[in-house]
Design a protein around this motif. Structure first.
Motif, PDB file in Angstrom:
ATOM      1  N   VAL A   1     -18.004   0.640  -0.902  1.00 41.19           N
ATOM      2  CA  VAL A   1     -17.749  -0.117  -2.131  1.00 41.19           C
ATOM      3  C   VAL A   1     -18.597   0.461  -3.260  1.00 41.19           C
ATOM      4  CG1 VAL A   1     -17.162  -2.291  -0.966  1.00 41.19           C
ATOM      5  CG2 VAL A   1     -19.536  -1.868  -1.625  1.00 41.19           C
ATOM      6  N   THR A   2     -18.141   0.218  -4.481  1.00 37.18           N
ATOM      7  CA  THR A   2     -18.965   0.510  -5.656  1.00 37.18           C
ATOM      8  C   THR A   2     -19.244  -0.831  -6.331  1.00 37.18           C
ATOM      9  OG1 THR A   2     -17.131   0.805  -7.238  1.00 37.18           O
ATOM     10  CG2 THR A   2     -17.815   2.744  -5.977  1.00 37.18           C
ATOM     11  N   HIS A   3     -20.396  -0.912  -6.943  1.00 36.39           N
ATOM     12  CA  HIS A   3     -20.733  -2.153  -7.656  1.00 36.39           C
ATOM     13  C   HIS A   3     -21.647  -1.840  -8.826  1.00 36.39           C
ATOM     14  CE1 HIS A   3     -24.954  -2.902  -6.288  1.00 36.39           C
ATOM     15  NE2 HIS A   3     -24.587  -2.033  -5.360  1.00 36.39           N
TER      16      HIS A   3
ATOM     17  N   ASP B   1      -4.023  -8.727 -12.155  1.00 33.92           N
ATOM     18  CA  ASP B   1      -4.613  -9.863 -12.859  1.00 33.92           C
ATOM     19  C   ASP B   1      -5.993 -10.078 -12.240  1.00 33.92           C
ATOM     20  OD1 ASP B   1      -5.467 -12.268 -13.784  1.00 33.92           O
ATOM     21  OD2 ASP B   1      -3.784 -13.436 -13.004  1.00 33.92           O
ATOM     22  N   GLN B   2      -7.032  -9.670 -12.995  1.00 40.31           N
ATOM     23  CA  GLN B   2      -8.388  -9.700 -12.418  1.00 40.31           C
ATOM     24  C   GLN B   2      -8.879 -11.102 -12.123  1.00 40.31           C
ATOM     25  OE1 GLN B   2     -11.495  -6.757 -13.305  1.00 40.31           O
ATOM     26  NE2 GLN B   2     -10.258  -6.241 -15.081  1.00 40.31           N
ATOM     27  N   SER B   3      -8.213 -12.114 -12.685  1.00 38.04           N
ATOM     28  CA  SER B   3      -8.671 -13.474 -12.419  1.00 38.04           C
ATOM     29  C   SER B   3      -8.027 -14.044 -11.141  1.00 38.04           C
ATOM     30  CB  SER B   3      -8.354 -14.386 -13.610  1.00 38.04           C
ATOM     31  OG  SER B   3      -6.960 -14.466 -13.767  1.00 38.04           O
TER      32      SER B   3
ATOM     33  N   LYS C   1     -10.065  -0.338 -10.390  1.00 40.26           N
ATOM     34  CA  LYS C   1      -9.504  -0.755 -11.678  1.00 40.26           C
ATOM     35  C   LYS C   1      -9.986   0.173 -12.801  1.00 40.26           C
ATOM     36  CE  LYS C   1      -7.783  -3.751 -14.711  1.00 40.26           C
ATOM     37  NZ  LYS C   1      -6.358  -3.836 -14.988  1.00 40.26           N
ATOM     38  N   THR C   2     -11.270   0.427 -12.839  1.00 37.60           N
ATOM     39  CA  THR C   2     -11.803   1.213 -13.951  1.00 37.60           C
ATOM     40  C   THR C   2     -12.160   2.648 -13.549  1.00 37.60           C
ATOM     41  OG1 THR C   2     -14.026   0.291 -13.575  1.00 37.60           O
ATOM     42  CG2 THR C   2     -12.662  -0.805 -15.202  1.00 37.60           C
ATOM     43  N   GLY C   3     -11.854   3.017 -12.323  1.00 33.89           N
ATOM     44  CA  GLY C   3     -11.991   4.421 -11.935  1.00 33.89           C
ATOM     45  C   GLY C   3     -13.218   4.807 -11.145  1.00 33.89           C
TER      46      GLY C   3
ATOM     47  N   ASP D   1     -24.222   2.159  -6.070  1.00 33.92           N
ATOM     48  CA  ASP D   1     -24.702   1.283  -7.142  1.00 33.92           C
ATOM     49  C   ASP D   1     -24.445   2.030  -8.465  1.00 33.92           C
ATOM     50  OD1 ASP D   1     -26.193  -0.135  -8.927  1.00 33.92           O
ATOM     51  OD2 ASP D   1     -28.086   0.033  -7.821  1.00 33.92           O
ATOM     52  N   TRP D   2     -23.377   1.651  -9.140  1.00 34.93           N
ATOM     53  CA  TRP D   2     -22.869   2.470 -10.231  1.00 34.93           C
ATOM     54  C   TRP D   2     -23.845   2.669 -11.382  1.00 34.93           C
ATOM     55  CZ3 TRP D   2     -19.084   5.403  -8.938  1.00 34.93           C
ATOM     56  CH2 TRP D   2     -18.555   6.240  -9.919  1.00 34.93           C
ATOM     57  N   LYS D   3     -24.675   1.672 -11.653  1.00 34.83           N
ATOM     58  CA  LYS D   3     -25.571   1.764 -12.819  1.00 34.83           C
ATOM     59  C   LYS D   3     -26.944   2.333 -12.453  1.00 34.83           C
ATOM     60  CE  LYS D   3     -23.151  -0.915 -15.992  1.00 34.83           C
ATOM     61  NZ  LYS D   3     -22.873  -2.285 -16.355  1.00 34.83           N
TER      62      LYS D   3
HETATM   63  C1  LIG Z   1     -14.339  -9.253 -12.627  1.00 34.41           C
HETATM   64  C2  LIG Z   1     -15.464  -8.367 -12.164  1.00 34.41           C
HETATM   65  C3  LIG Z   1     -16.412  -8.902 -11.290  1.00 34.41           C
HETATM   66  C4  LIG Z   1     -17.482  -8.078 -10.838  1.00 34.41           C
HETATM   67  N1  LIG Z   1     -18.419  -8.628  -9.984  1.00 34.41           N
HETATM   68  C5  LIG Z   1     -19.458  -7.854  -9.560  1.00 34.41           C
HETATM   69  C6  LIG Z   1     -20.430  -8.382  -8.646  1.00 34.41           C
HETATM   70  O1  LIG Z   1     -20.373  -9.509  -8.198  1.00 34.41           O
HETATM   71  N2  LIG Z   1     -21.451  -7.573  -8.258  1.00 34.41           N
HETATM   72  C7  LIG Z   1     -21.574  -6.284  -8.717  1.00 34.41           C
HETATM   73  O2  LIG Z   1     -22.529  -5.609  -8.333  1.00 34.41           O
HETATM   74  N3  LIG Z   1     -20.653  -5.750  -9.568  1.00 34.41           N
HETATM   75  C8  LIG Z   1     -19.592  -6.505  -9.992  1.00 34.41           C
HETATM   76  N4  LIG Z   1     -18.645  -5.969 -10.839  1.00 34.41           N
HETATM   77  C9  LIG Z   1     -18.757  -4.557 -11.224  1.00 34.41           C
HETATM   78  C10 LIG Z   1     -17.835  -3.651 -10.395  1.00 34.41           C
HETATM   79  O3  LIG Z   1     -18.002  -3.879  -9.017  1.00 34.41           O
HETATM   80  C11 LIG Z   1     -18.155  -2.159 -10.662  1.00 34.41           C
HETATM   81  O4  LIG Z   1     -18.064  -1.880 -12.021  1.00 34.41           O
HETATM   82  C12 LIG Z   1     -17.247  -1.261  -9.842  1.00 34.41           C
HETATM   83  O5  LIG Z   1     -17.838   0.032  -9.748  1.00 34.41           O
HETATM   84  C13 LIG Z   1     -15.869  -1.116 -10.475  1.00 34.41           C
HETATM   85  O6  LIG Z   1     -15.086  -0.265  -9.678  1.00 34.41           O
HETATM   86  P1  LIG Z   1     -13.707   0.364 -10.172  1.00 34.41           P
HETATM   87  O7  LIG Z   1     -14.004   1.184 -11.426  1.00 34.41           O
HETATM   88  O8  LIG Z   1     -13.278   1.237  -9.060  1.00 34.41           O
HETATM   89  O9  LIG Z   1     -12.762  -0.752 -10.464  1.00 34.41           O
HETATM   90  C14 LIG Z   1     -17.583  -6.738 -11.288  1.00 34.41           C
HETATM   91  C15 LIG Z   1     -16.609  -6.231 -12.160  1.00 34.41           C
HETATM   92  C16 LIG Z   1     -15.570  -7.025 -12.588  1.00 34.41           C
HETATM   93  C17 LIG Z   1     -14.546  -6.468 -13.545  1.00 34.41           C
END
Ligand SMILES: Cc1cc2nc3c(=O)[nH]c(=O)nc-3n(C[C@H](O)[C@H](O)[C@H](O)COP(=O)(O)O)c2cc1C
Length: 164
Positions: A102-104, A44-46, A10-12, A138-140
């Protein structure tokens, strides 16, 4: 080798990792096809109900690929609903070699990364795929670049048949 990289992003962030991977694999002379999921009507992210998420048909002919790599973000401590929707519907994974990442954003892999990987992996295994690699970015994390380099390097080595 023909490699298909299919991501939801979604956000890249996930797309950026996929691009880095594609560039590297192409340097190794692989033929790489990358596709980002497109959701009919926009995302729709929800929406958590995977049955209500309609993905545009993929352009990549999965059956022609030697290896499939699926990537997506973590959402609510799980794999993202769009990537789950795709994996649930996709056909042609029987005996297909596959990798998952995955990214998170939360600081620990147990805050969603591990469970997202497990979910994606289980869907693929249920469909008969051979999972050769899984990875989490781990993105951050201050070492994000190192993590991406390591993921790209590990996948590249595996596609060369070297499993260091
Ligand atoms: C609605 C939503 C829920 C998320 N839930 C989690 C989560 O449970 N754990 C986590 O580590 N990151 C969570 N994130 C962060 C995303 O996983 C992270 O920013 C990811 O790199 C986004 O990838 P994208 O830019 O490819 O969409 C969440 C982000 C959003 C928008």
């Amino acid at each position: 080798m023909k490699i298909g990289i299919i991501v939801h992003s979604k956000t890249g962030n996930t797309s950026l990792v996929a691009e880095r991977l594609k560039n590297r694999l192409e340097k190794e002379e692989h033929e790489v096809f990358m596709e980002k999921l497109s959701i009919i009507g926009g995302e729709d992210q929800s929406q958590q109900d995977v049955n209500k998420i309609n993905i545009e048909p993929l352009e990549i002919a999965l059956e022609e690929m030697d290896l499939l790599i699926f990537g997506g973000p973590v959402r609510g401590f799980q794999a993202s609903p769009p990537i789950k929707a795709l994996l649930g519907k996709v056909e042609g994974l029987e005996e297909k070699d596959a990798m998952i990442f995955v990214t998170h954003a939360f600081p620990f892999n147990w805050m969603g990364g591990n469970s997202a990987i497990k979910q994606m992996k289980n869907i693929c295994i249920d469909k008969g795929a051979n999972i050769l690699f899984t990875g989490i970015i781990d993105w951050k994390n201050s070492k994000r670049e190192v993590q991406i380099d390591s993921l790209v390097g590990s996948i590249t080595r595996k596609t060369s048949g070297v499993t260091l």
